[in-house]
Design a protein around this motif. Structure first.
Motif, short mmCIF file in Angstrom:
data_model
loop_
_atom_site.label_atom_id
_atom_site.label_comp_id
_atom_site.label_asym_id
_atom_site.label_seq_id
_atom_site.Cartn_x
_atom_site.Cartn_y
_atom_site.Cartn_z
N PRO A 275 -26.78 -26.37 31.35
CA PRO A 275 -25.70 -27.14 30.71
C PRO A 275 -25.88 -28.65 30.87
O PRO A 275 -25.54 -29.42 29.95
N MET B 193 -21.41 -23.48 24.59
CA MET B 193 -21.23 -24.92 24.53
C MET B 193 -21.72 -25.48 23.18
O MET B 193 -21.09 -26.39 22.62
N TYR C 22 -19.46 -27.62 20.66
CA TYR C 22 -19.86 -28.99 20.41
C TYR C 22 -20.03 -29.25 18.91
O TYR C 22 -19.58 -30.29 18.40
N LEU D 29 -18.37 -26.40 34.00
CA LEU D 29 -19.38 -26.74 32.99
C LEU D 29 -20.75 -26.20 33.38
O LEU D 29 -21.50 -25.72 32.52
N PHE E 160 -14.84 -27.59 26.72
CA PHE E 160 -15.86 -26.54 26.61
C PHE E 160 -15.41 -25.21 27.23
O PHE E 160 -16.03 -24.18 26.98
#
Length: 504
Positions: free
Chosen positions: A359, A391, A395, A383, A416
């Motif tokens: 990540p 993710m 995004y 995260l 997220f």
């Protein structure tokens, strides 16, 4: 002295003559057959319960074993022959000195071969040679038959006996049956009995009115649901053998002193019964001191333990040292920031460094600076545990559909952690329909009810700083269709800890 007893002779007169001789001579008498045409019998006599030494010490009161009448001399000879046999196959008979052995080597051979047949080796028998004193027909077969009946697989019977060979001496009716009934009374499922016994066969040797009963009673007294005792036994049966005063109670009292309420402890034990086995002085207290030495605030200890009880049983110093160095070197998070990360997500101490970097590399690859990524992780440690695929989807929606600057992701990295299809898209579309523009935190970090209130209010309420993410707290893993924020807005600290523990 030899006496001849013939069928034509009166047995009464023979007996009188024999007793008269015994009283006069105080000697052992041997009546032995003499070659003749009529059948004769051999009889051994001794003076019963005599406190004086016999002139023939090799003879004692007869011992009947497998239908053979043996005197002391015969027993000694048989013992020597049996011990020689055992030595010849690699069994050390030293511990059998005070054990009554069978009368013939054939019987001993039968026992050894039977034990080998169920899976024991010569080394296993040497670990507990007293099992050779158990009769195959009177002891071993009844015990193993009952164990198989209650769920121990025949293929694992040798392993079971290897773990707890003393079971071969047990009485099925007097010792084994009551223990099984006790376990069933604790709501251990019938199909789980064999599994429990394989994990902890020593249970079969415990007294019902002793340790097992007191440990159960104490756990119920601190709030453990009696109906959960059965699943707890299936998961971790060892607590039934733990003494309350020296093992369970000290652990409970120490955890309470750290701020964990009994209600939370009870739920924690129900879900993770193995925590009861953590030794206070050897594991728990040193690990708590280790957390504090790495900068964790004492006020956060209760929350850390409620979220990740396993942390109390880990080799924590080594893990924390490794992760702290890694975070400082690769992610530029200093020791103080690392302590805040541990407070919010203690599971991170066991997380693979390769998993953590994926990540991080994704965020850096999207144009976010290393310093901002470090800030995001300190604020929302989850995260580093997210799947990169999740993710990416979130995004791309953020950039293509919402068209917002990266700064907003840095300010609210929790974005997220919400489900794209279950929360982000539906709420954003409703905002678009109403023509409302707001921050990510304003429309995501609230319950469905609060979102509805905000959506139809005549004004946009002043934002306050959103809560920091806590693993196991109000926020949940993305993709979960349940509410991510509790409907109860006013909660006590105990209630928050309780809910976090249950949510795990």
């Amino acid at each position: 002295m030899i006496f001849l007893f013939r069928r034509k002779q009166s047995f009464k007169s023979f007996l009188i003559n024999s007793l008269q001789f015994i009283s006069n001579e105080s000697k052992s008498i041997i009546v032995s057959p003499k070659p003749s045409q009529e059948p004769q019998f051999r009889v051994s006599w001794i003076k019963p319960f005599s406190t004086q030494s016999s002139k023939f010490p090799e003879y004692e009161m007869p011992t009947v074993t497998w239908g053979v009448v043996q005197g002391r001399k015969e027993k000694l000879v048989s013992r020597v022959i049996i011990c020689d046999y055992l030595k010849s196959i690699g069994i050390i008979p030293d511990e059998l000195e005070d054990l009554e052995l069978p009368s013939t080597v054939d019987v001993m051979r039968e026992r050894v071969e039977f034990l080998q047949k169920i899976g024991l080796t010569i080394d296993d028998i040497n670990e507990y040679p007293l099992m050779l004193g158990c009769s195959v027909r009177k002891n071993i077969i009844p015990v193993l038959g009952y164990l198989e009946k209650v769920g121990v697989q025949r293929s694992k019977m040798g392993e079971f006996v290897k773990k707890y060979p003393q079971v071969l001496h047990a009485s099925v009716v007097v010792e084994l049956v009551p223990v099984i009934r006790f376990l069933r009374g604790l709501d251990v499922e019938r199909q789980d009995i064999g599994y429990v016994l394989m994990k902890y066969p020593e249970l079969l040797g415990f007294k019902l009115e002793g340790t097992m009963s007191t440990s159960v009673a104490y756990l119920v007294s601190i709030g453990v649901n009696p109906r959960d005792i059965g699943p707890m036994v299936t998961q971790y049966p060892y607590f039934l053998g733990m003494r309350v005063g020296t093992m369970i109670k000290p652990l409970v009292e120490y955890l309470i002193s750290l701020g964990l309420p009994k209600k939370v402890l009870a739920r924690m034990f129900e879900k993770r019964a193995y925590v009861i086995g953590y030794d206070v002085e050897e594991m728990v207290r040193p690990n708590v001191d280790c957390l504090i030495s790495f900068g964790v605030q004492r006020e956060a200890l209760a929350s850390i333990i409620a979220q990740y009880p396993q942390i109390l049983g880990l080799p924590l110093k080594a893990k924390l040292s490794s992760q702290q160095y890694f975070f400082n070197l690769k992610i530029k998070i200093d020791p103080e920031g690392f302590a805040r990360v541990i407070e919010r997500m203690p599971q991170l101490v066991s997380l693979s460094q390769k998993v953590i970097m994926k990540p991080v590399e994704f965020l850096v690859g999207r144009g976010i600076s290393t310093e901002d990524v470090a800030k995001m992780i300190v604020k929302c440690p989850l995260l580093v545990a997210l799947q990169v695929g999740i993710m990416k989807n979130s995004y791309y929606f953020f950039k293509s559909e919402m068209g917002r600057p990266l700064k907003e992701l840095v300010e609210f990295p929790e974005y997220f952690t919400y489900g794209l299809e279950s929360r982000i898209k539906p709420r954003y579309q409703r905002l678009q329909h109403k023509g409302i523009r707001c921050s990510l935190s304003w429309f995501l970090n609230c319950s469905d009810q609060r979102f509805e209130e905000r959506l139809y209010a005549d004004y946009i309420e002043t934002e306050i700083e959103g809560p920091s993410f806590v693993m196991g707290g109000k926020l949940e893993l993305p993709g979960d269709r349940n509410q991510m924020v509790s409907d109860e807005e006013d909660e006590s600290d105990d209630e928050k800890l309780y809910r976090r523990t249950v949510s795990l």
